[in-house]
Design a protein around this motif. Structure first.
Motif, mmCIF file in Angstrom:
data_model
loop_
_atom_site.group_PDB
_atom_site.id
_atom_site.type_symbol
_atom_site.label_atom_id
_atom_site.label_comp_id
_atom_site.label_asym_id
_atom_site.label_seq_id
_atom_site.Cartn_x
_atom_site.Cartn_y
_atom_site.Cartn_z
ATOM 1 N N LYS A 41 -14.652 58.865 -7.766
ATOM 2 C CA LYS A 41 -14.518 60.318 -7.605
ATOM 3 C C LYS A 41 -15.655 61.107 -8.233
ATOM 4 C CE LYS A 41 -11.626 61.736 -11.420
ATOM 5 N NZ LYS A 41 -11.067 62.935 -11.898
ATOM 6 N N SER A 42 -16.261 60.594 -9.289
ATOM 7 C CA SER A 42 -17.327 61.326 -9.971
ATOM 8 C C SER A 42 -18.712 61.030 -9.417
ATOM 9 C CB SER A 42 -17.322 61.007 -11.460
ATOM 10 O OG SER A 42 -16.105 61.381 -12.028
ATOM 11 N N GLU A 43 -18.909 59.766 -9.016
ATOM 12 C CA GLU A 43 -20.242 59.374 -8.536
ATOM 13 C C GLU A 43 -20.162 58.082 -7.734
ATOM 14 O OE1 GLU A 43 -22.722 58.631 -11.912
ATOM 15 O OE2 GLU A 43 -21.354 57.156 -12.752
ATOM 16 N N PRO A 44 -21.141 57.860 -6.851
ATOM 17 C CA PRO A 44 -21.205 56.589 -6.117
ATOM 18 C C PRO A 44 -21.426 55.434 -7.092
ATOM 19 C CG PRO A 44 -22.614 58.244 -5.095
ATOM 20 C CD PRO A 44 -22.176 58.793 -6.424
ATOM 21 N N LYS A 45 -20.928 54.259 -6.711
ATOM 22 C CA LYS A 45 -21.073 53.088 -7.576
ATOM 23 C C LYS A 45 -21.380 51.854 -6.751
ATOM 24 C CE LYS A 45 -19.034 54.725 -11.498
ATOM 25 N NZ LYS A 45 -17.920 55.208 -12.032
ATOM 26 N N ARG A 46 -22.074 50.925 -7.381
ATOM 27 C CA ARG A 46 -22.317 49.622 -6.786
ATOM 28 C C ARG A 46 -21.088 48.743 -7.005
ATOM 29 N NH1 ARG A 46 -28.363 47.587 -7.915
ATOM 30 N NH2 ARG A 46 -27.614 46.090 -6.394
ATOM 31 N N TYR A 47 -21.001 47.702 -6.192
ATOM 32 C CA TYR A 47 -19.885 46.755 -6.285
ATOM 33 C C TYR A 47 -19.755 46.217 -7.706
ATOM 34 C CZ TYR A 47 -17.162 42.515 -5.423
ATOM 35 O OH TYR A 47 -16.215 41.533 -5.474
ATOM 36 N N SER A 48 -20.874 45.811 -8.302
ATOM 37 C CA SER A 48 -20.838 45.220 -9.644
ATOM 38 C C SER A 48 -20.360 46.223 -10.692
ATOM 39 C CB SER A 48 -22.214 44.664 -10.031
ATOM 40 O OG SER A 48 -23.181 45.691 -10.019
ATOM 41 N N GLU A 49 -20.678 47.491 -10.504
ATOM 42 C CA GLU A 49 -20.201 48.521 -11.438
ATOM 43 C C GLU A 49 -18.689 48.679 -11.340
ATOM 44 O OE1 GLU A 49 -23.614 51.846 -11.852
ATOM 45 O OE2 GLU A 49 -22.895 51.557 -9.792
ATOM 46 N N LEU A 50 -18.177 48.689 -10.110
ATOM 47 C CA LEU A 50 -16.731 48.777 -9.922
ATOM 48 C C LEU A 50 -16.033 47.576 -10.535
ATOM 49 C CD1 LEU A 50 -16.628 50.070 -6.242
ATOM 50 C CD2 LEU A 50 -15.878 51.320 -8.272
ATOM 51 N N LEU A 103 -5.643 62.447 -7.102
ATOM 52 C CA LEU A 103 -6.089 61.538 -8.171
ATOM 53 C C LEU A 103 -5.965 62.208 -9.534
ATOM 54 C CD1 LEU A 103 -9.330 60.006 -6.636
ATOM 55 C CD2 LEU A 103 -7.289 58.738 -7.296
ATOM 56 N N GLU A 104 -6.371 63.465 -9.611
ATOM 57 C CA GLU A 104 -6.285 64.184 -10.878
ATOM 58 C C GLU A 104 -4.842 64.378 -11.313
ATOM 59 O OE1 GLU A 104 -8.795 67.558 -9.993
ATOM 60 O OE2 GLU A 104 -10.598 66.419 -10.538
ATOM 61 N N ALA A 105 -3.950 64.640 -10.364
ATOM 62 C CA ALA A 105 -2.529 64.783 -10.691
ATOM 63 C C ALA A 105 -1.937 63.448 -11.153
ATOM 64 C CB ALA A 105 -1.757 65.323 -9.480
ATOM 65 N N ILE A 106 -2.295 62.360 -10.478
ATOM 66 C CA ILE A 106 -1.814 61.028 -10.870
ATOM 67 C C ILE A 106 -2.330 60.677 -12.266
ATOM 68 C CG2 ILE A 106 -2.047 58.547 -10.396
ATOM 69 C CD1 ILE A 106 -2.032 59.312 -7.374
ATOM 70 N N THR A 107 -3.601 60.981 -12.536
ATOM 71 C CA THR A 107 -4.188 60.709 -13.848
ATOM 72 C C THR A 107 -3.472 61.501 -14.937
ATOM 73 O OG1 THR A 107 -6.335 60.299 -12.820
ATOM 74 C CG2 THR A 107 -6.337 60.736 -15.188
ATOM 75 N N ALA A 108 -3.244 62.786 -14.695
ATOM 76 C CA ALA A 108 -2.559 63.629 -15.679
ATOM 77 C C ALA A 108 -1.147 63.118 -15.938
ATOM 78 C CB ALA A 108 -2.526 65.084 -15.196
ATOM 79 N N TRP A 109 -0.448 62.732 -14.873
ATOM 80 C CA TRP A 109 0.909 62.214 -15.032
ATOM 81 C C TRP A 109 0.899 60.893 -15.799
ATOM 82 C CZ3 TRP A 109 3.900 58.146 -12.705
ATOM 83 C CH2 TRP A 109 5.268 58.236 -12.958
ATOM 84 N N GLY A 110 -0.036 60.007 -15.470
ATOM 85 C CA GLY A 110 -0.151 58.737 -16.189
ATOM 86 C C GLY A 110 -0.453 58.948 -17.662
ATOM 87 N N ASN A 111 -1.333 59.910 -17.973
ATOM 88 C CA ASN A 111 -1.623 60.238 -19.371
ATOM 89 C C ASN A 111 -0.379 60.759 -20.083
ATOM 90 O OD1 ASN A 111 -4.307 59.502 -19.103
ATOM 91 N ND2 ASN A 111 -5.033 61.597 -18.813
ATOM 92 N N GLN A 112 0.379 61.626 -19.395
ATOM 93 C CA GLN A 112 1.592 62.201 -19.975
ATOM 94 C C GLN A 112 2.632 61.114 -20.258
ATOM 95 O OE1 GLN A 112 3.380 65.220 -17.510
ATOM 96 N NE2 GLN A 112 5.283 65.204 -18.651
ATOM 97 N N VAL A 113 2.832 60.224 -19.304
ATOM 98 C CA VAL A 113 3.794 59.136 -19.495
ATOM 99 C C VAL A 113 3.380 58.250 -20.664
ATOM 100 C CG1 VAL A 113 4.740 57.029 -18.447
ATOM 101 C CG2 VAL A 113 4.604 59.125 -17.098
#
Length: 125
Positions: A41-50, A103-113
């Motif tokens: 979501k923030s930037e493109p990535k190579r396979y190895s980075e992922l 994605l941001e909502a899922i991240t916020a919810w995961g952080n809250q949980v």
């Protein structure tokens, strides 16, 4: 009746789903698709980075999920060069970027949980 349940289903790319929730879960459901989209979501990535950022995923699973996300139009795969070793970079498509608020909502919810019921742990590496 709610719009997501009107009629006998919804159709996308010649595939019929019983409702829009089923369609959405086919596109981004499972253990890894959303995680991959999060890392792109923030930037493109190579396979190895992922692979490095997602230490628990196997190479085969990552490869299959990337192919599915590309097929569904959520990410794009750009190859630089024509002789091995080539550079391959994955990034969100415009369609994939429409998923960022989710994605941001899922991240916020995961952080809250985690804050309320779990624990953040540090990697010992």
């Amino acid at each position: 009746m709610k719009i997501e349940c009107i009629g006998e289903g919804v159709k996308l790319n010649d595939k019929v789903y019983p409702c829009t929730v089923s369609l959405a879960m086919d596109l981004v459901g499972g253990k890894w698709k959303t995680v991959i989209l999060y890392h792109l979501k923030s930037e493109p990535k190579r396979y190895s980075e992922l692979l490095k950022e997602m230490q628990a995923v196997t190479e085969m699973t990552l490869s299959l999920q990337l192919k599915q996300l590309e097929k569904d139009g959520l990410i794009t795969r750009k190859v630089y060069g024509n002789k091995p070793p080539v550079k391959v970079v994955y990034s969100l498509t415009d369609f994939g970027k429409t998923f960022i608020p989710v994605l941001e909502a899922i991240t916020a919810w995961g952080n809250q949980v985690t804050e309320q019921k779990g624990t953040f742990v540090r990697n010992s590496l």
